[in-house]
Design an enzyme around this catalytic site. Structure first.
Site, mmCIF file in Angstrom:
data_model
loop_
_atom_site.group_PDB
_atom_site.id
_atom_site.type_symbol
_atom_site.label_atom_id
_atom_site.label_comp_id
_atom_site.label_asym_id
_atom_site.label_seq_id
_atom_site.Cartn_x
_atom_site.Cartn_y
_atom_site.Cartn_z
ATOM 1 N N GLU A 343 0.866 -1.186 0.000
ATOM 2 C CA GLU A 343 0.000 0.000 0.000
ATOM 3 C C GLU A 343 0.899 1.230 0.000
ATOM 4 O O GLU A 343 1.214 1.763 -1.028
ATOM 5 C CB GLU A 343 -0.943 -0.004 1.204
ATOM 6 N N GLU A 635 -1.886 -1.285 13.401
ATOM 7 C CA GLU A 635 -3.135 -1.053 12.677
ATOM 8 C C GLU A 635 -4.323 -1.601 13.489
ATOM 9 O O GLU A 635 -5.338 -0.936 13.641
ATOM 10 C CB GLU A 635 -3.066 -1.774 11.327
HETATM 11 C C1 BGC Z 1 -5.480 1.065 4.810
HETATM 12 C C2 BGC Z 1 -6.141 1.909 5.851
HETATM 13 C C3 BGC Z 1 -7.127 2.722 5.090
HETATM 14 C C4 BGC Z 1 -8.154 1.735 4.640
HETATM 15 C C5 BGC Z 1 -9.409 2.254 4.078
HETATM 16 C C6 BGC Z 1 -6.487 0.102 4.328
HETATM 17 O O1 BGC Z 1 -6.041 -0.839 3.458
HETATM 18 O O2 BGC Z 1 -4.304 0.489 5.230
HETATM 19 O O3 BGC Z 1 -5.388 2.462 6.790
HETATM 20 O O4 BGC Z 1 -7.609 3.850 5.679
HETATM 21 O O5 BGC Z 1 -7.603 0.745 3.817
HETATM 22 O O6 BGC Z 1 -10.349 1.864 4.911
#
Ligand code: BGC
Length: 755
Positions: A343, A635
């Site tokens: 990401e 997270e």
């Molecule tokens: C991210 C989050 C992001 C989310 C959207 C994820 O894959 O890592 O932090 O805000 O997607 O809900």
């Protein structure tokens, strides 16, 4: 810089770097030399064998179809008295062309990397000579034989450069708008020494740096010609102590490989970065491993540290440390969600929940000036904004337009104005804020509510089961609450800029009225929320039917955004405490509710419950991860479960700063230093500490644009001692926990109250 001067390699080298070279001979002495360079991809330049600049990952990450930065460097000293200037610019795929985004796609912005450069020489006689990139430049192979942001890099120091031919003009790149650098430089910031060399139960050799971080490993050694260093990266070890990086998802196979030529040198990647605490030595030169030859280099955007917190509770100090490292790890040109998996995207929700904390911790003005500029360019004509900026899925139109994510457009300019007091951030972004509010105005089935849509909801909240992503709170309620909040922020911005906001004030009143009618009953959120009969199931997205209004997050939003009357507040706070108690005394909130929960409790006279949540150690809580050895924010509250197993590998980062937003409560409420919204930029400071005996003491300093503000308190016997410092040019309104009030000007002050 000219849009027509893009060049590319005559041979598509895929993920291998190419070095573009040009030699310019001079018949007169050079008085001054300046070079501007850009790339669709990444570049690193040398002039006469000396590195140009010390910034990294240039030209940074933008939505390249909207703008590409170019960097300008003074290279007079590189040329000095030399008769010739030899320019060498190495390029790599980077974000623009390499693998980028969780859909595993590459070539997002362009099929191949390209560079564009302009060298301006001012000669001794005052005349000027300008050299542009063109077909006279020669393309050569580079020792960087593979490079990708997610998948790492391979550098072969034994490789002999091979000429590929003359560069080719890249007409397909004319479409990329070039702009001078806007963002802060990305640089190497510090080096971290290993704390241990571990041989894991599986027999693998793993180096532990003791700190989860972003950057890359660096090796300083000679080795023998042909020997290789090859490493893999991880944030955690599994419960047996083995190397584990399944949570990197598609970026799991991220290696750094160096082929040694026997010369003593410093080896590190040029065009890639990783998030890691551990490295596994998959291949390493023979003999004993000298940890003195290994460092982790921390890389992030330039930003000056402004805030510091020390408390009497070592676990809270570790939590604060983890937040600082979360920011260092994720403020790399854009505010990313996490730095390790596939990401590393500019997720808007994460950025907005953390931005007040970020602006306490560091001076983030330049950092956000660029990113907000990126955001303005990514806004769709109807005002829509996607989940990330830059938006990775540009080929498909905006992905989810989600409440609390896209609201970064109104929240971040507001927070920056509050912290730094410069109206320019409002001037620059007012139109984007307005368009975003107008989008919400027209997005829903009803004019003054945002119903339907596809939201991230109260992301990762615990009240819809531990494995839910979207939580139990109705996304219609969240969407409409943020619609009200963003409209409120727009009105305040407009008023600060002297605009007539009458129309939006009327609209705001209508939104609040509609919100209360639809989502509240007798001053409380409704449990079950009825939707208009006209709304197709489709638009409500099946699962929304199970979501409800009576949740911790719903009450937090109602209180924090002022969607209730003053009279309704006490009962709402009581209800929130009841819901917390009903959830075993724990928070059930996700990304949306968590940043505000302590604020509404303290403001509602329940600082005792706020502190209970802050100091809680069971899952979910901030200190759970601290107790499990975290060195950055996780997270998931329980990314590592009680039994040592992991949360699902599909969504389990150990370096996700969002929940670190709790630090704005530590600065702003516990230490009590906050900016007065009416006189932003700390010209008028609000000093209202909320001490706690369990915390013992708190020493907090903040370098505001006015100067240093300090708030210190400690308990002794049945007394609390306070010390405050107010900088020159500022005034402060003090409010002590016993109700004592005073106005302070420049100076240091002491107070004592009963505990
Ligand atoms: C991210 C989050 C992001 C989310 C959207 C994820 O894959 O890592 O932090 O805000 O997607 O809900």
């Amino acid at each position: 810089m000219r849009a027509t001067d893009w060049i590319k390699s005559p041979v598509d080298m895929g993920n291998a770097s190419v070095c573009f070279k040009k030699r310019v001979c001079l018949d007169r002495r050079v008085k001054r030399a300046e070079i501007s360079i850009s790339a669709i991809g990444l570049f690193r330049a040398e002039v006469n064998g000396k590195r140009v600049g010390d910034d990294l990952l240039t030209p940074g990450m933008t939505g390249y179809h909207n703008r590409v930065q170019y960097m300008t460097y003074d290279v007079s000293e590189h040329i000095g008295d030399a008769a010739c200037a030899e320019i060498a610019i190495t390029a790599a795929p980077g974000w623009a062309v390499g693998c980028f985004g969780f859909d595993g796609g590459d070539k997002t912005y362009h099929d191949h990397y390209a560079i564009n450069a302009k060298l301006t020489l001012t000669l001794a006689d005052g005349s000027e000579r300008v050299i542009y990139t063109d077909e006279s430049w020669v393309a050569e192979t580079s020792p960087v034989i593979y490079s990708d942001i997610y998948h790492g890099e391979e550098v072969d120091y034994t490789a002999v450069p091979r000429v590929l031919g003359n560069a080719v003009l890249d007409e397909s790149a004319h479409k990329f708008p070039l702009v001078p650098q806007v963002g802060a430089d990305i640089r190497e910031q510090e080096r971290v020494a290993p704390v241990a060399l571990i041989v894991t139960p599986k027999g693998e050799r793993v180096i532990d740096f003791g700190q989860n971080l972003t950057g890359y490993a660096e090796f300083t050694l000679a080795g023998k010609r042909g020997e290789r260093i090859r490493i893999s990266h991880a944030e955690v070890l599994d419960r047996d102590g083995n190397f584990y990086n399944d949570n990197y998802r598609a970026a799991r196979d991220c290696h750094l490989t160096f082929v040694l030529d026997g010369t003593q040198r410093v080896m590190k990647p040029v065009f890639s970065f990783q998030g890691f605490r551990y490295i596994r030595l998959d291949e390493y030169p023979e003999g004993e491993i000298d940890l003195g030859a290994v460092r982790a280099v921390v890389v992030h955007s330039e930003m000056k540290r402004t805030g510091r917190i020390v408390t009497g509770n070592p676990k809270i100090n570790q939590l604060y440390h983890n937040t600082i490292w979360g920011q260092k790890s994720n403020y790399l040109d854009v505010p990313t969600d996490c730095p390790q998996r596939d990401e590393r995207l500019g997720w808007m929700g994460d950025a907005q929940v953390f931005c007040r904390t970020a602006a306490y911790n560091f001076d983030v003005r330049k950092f956000f000036e660029k990113w907000l500029g990126d955001m303005r360019l990514e806004q769709w004509p109807d005002g829509a904004l996607a989940g990330t900026v830059p938006e990775k899925l540009i080929k498909h139109g905006p992905s989810r337009v989600s409440a609390a994510w896209a609201d970064a457009a109104t929240i971040i300019p507001t927070e920056l104005y509050r912290m730094y007091g410069d109206k320019k951030v409002l001037e620059d972004n007012f139109e984007m804020m307005r368009k975003w509010v107008e989008y919400q105005h027209h997005a829903g089935e009803e004019e003054f509510l945002w119903l339907g849509g596809y939201h991230y909801g109260d992301w990762l909240a615990m009240d819809a089961g531990a494995d839910s992503f979207v939580g139990a709170t109705s996304t219609n309620l969240i969407g409409s609450a943020f619609f009200a909040y963003s409209t409120d922020l727009l009105i305040r911005a407009g008023e600060a800029l002297g605009k007539d906001m009458t129309e939006y004030r009327a609209m705001y009143r209508n939104i609040v009225k509609a919100f209360r009618e639809r989502f509240m009953e007798n001053g409380m959120p409704r449990v079950k929320i009825d939707m208009p009969a006209t709304m197709e199931r489709e638009k409500l997205r099946g699962e929304e039917e199970q979501r409800i209004g009576m949740t911790q997050t719903a009450i937090v939003l109602i209180l924090h955004f002022g969607l209730c009357t003053e009279e309704e507040r006490p009962a709402l706070v009581d209800k929130l405490v009841e819901l917390i108690d009903g959830f075993d005394g724990l928070m059930a909130t996700g990304f949306v509710g968590t940043p505000y929960i302590l604020h509404v409790l303290a403001r509602g006279g329940r600082a005792d419950v706020a502190y209970r949540l802050l100091l809680e150690e069971r899952n979910p809580s901030w200190l759970y991860s601290v107790n499990h050895g975290a060195t950055t924010m996780w997270e998931h509250w329980n990314g590592i479960k009680e039994d040592g197993s992991f949360w699902s590998k599909s969504m389990n980062s150990y370096n996700h700063y969002a929940y670190g937003s709790v630090c704005d409560w530590l600065y702003g409420v516990a230490a009590g230093i906050s900016a007065d919204e009416e006189q932003p930029g700390f010209r008028h400071i609000l000093l209202a500490p909320v001490p706690s005996r369990e915390l013992g003491f708190m020493n907090v300093s903040l370098d505001t644009v006015q100067g240093r503000v300090e708030s210190n308190w400690y308990y002794k016997g049945d007394q609390i001692f306070f010390e405050f410092t107010v900088p020159a040019g500022a005034t402060a309104s003090l409010c002590l926990p016993d109700g004592y009030r005073a106005t302070l000007s420049e100076g240091t002050y002491h107070f004592v109250t009963k505990a």
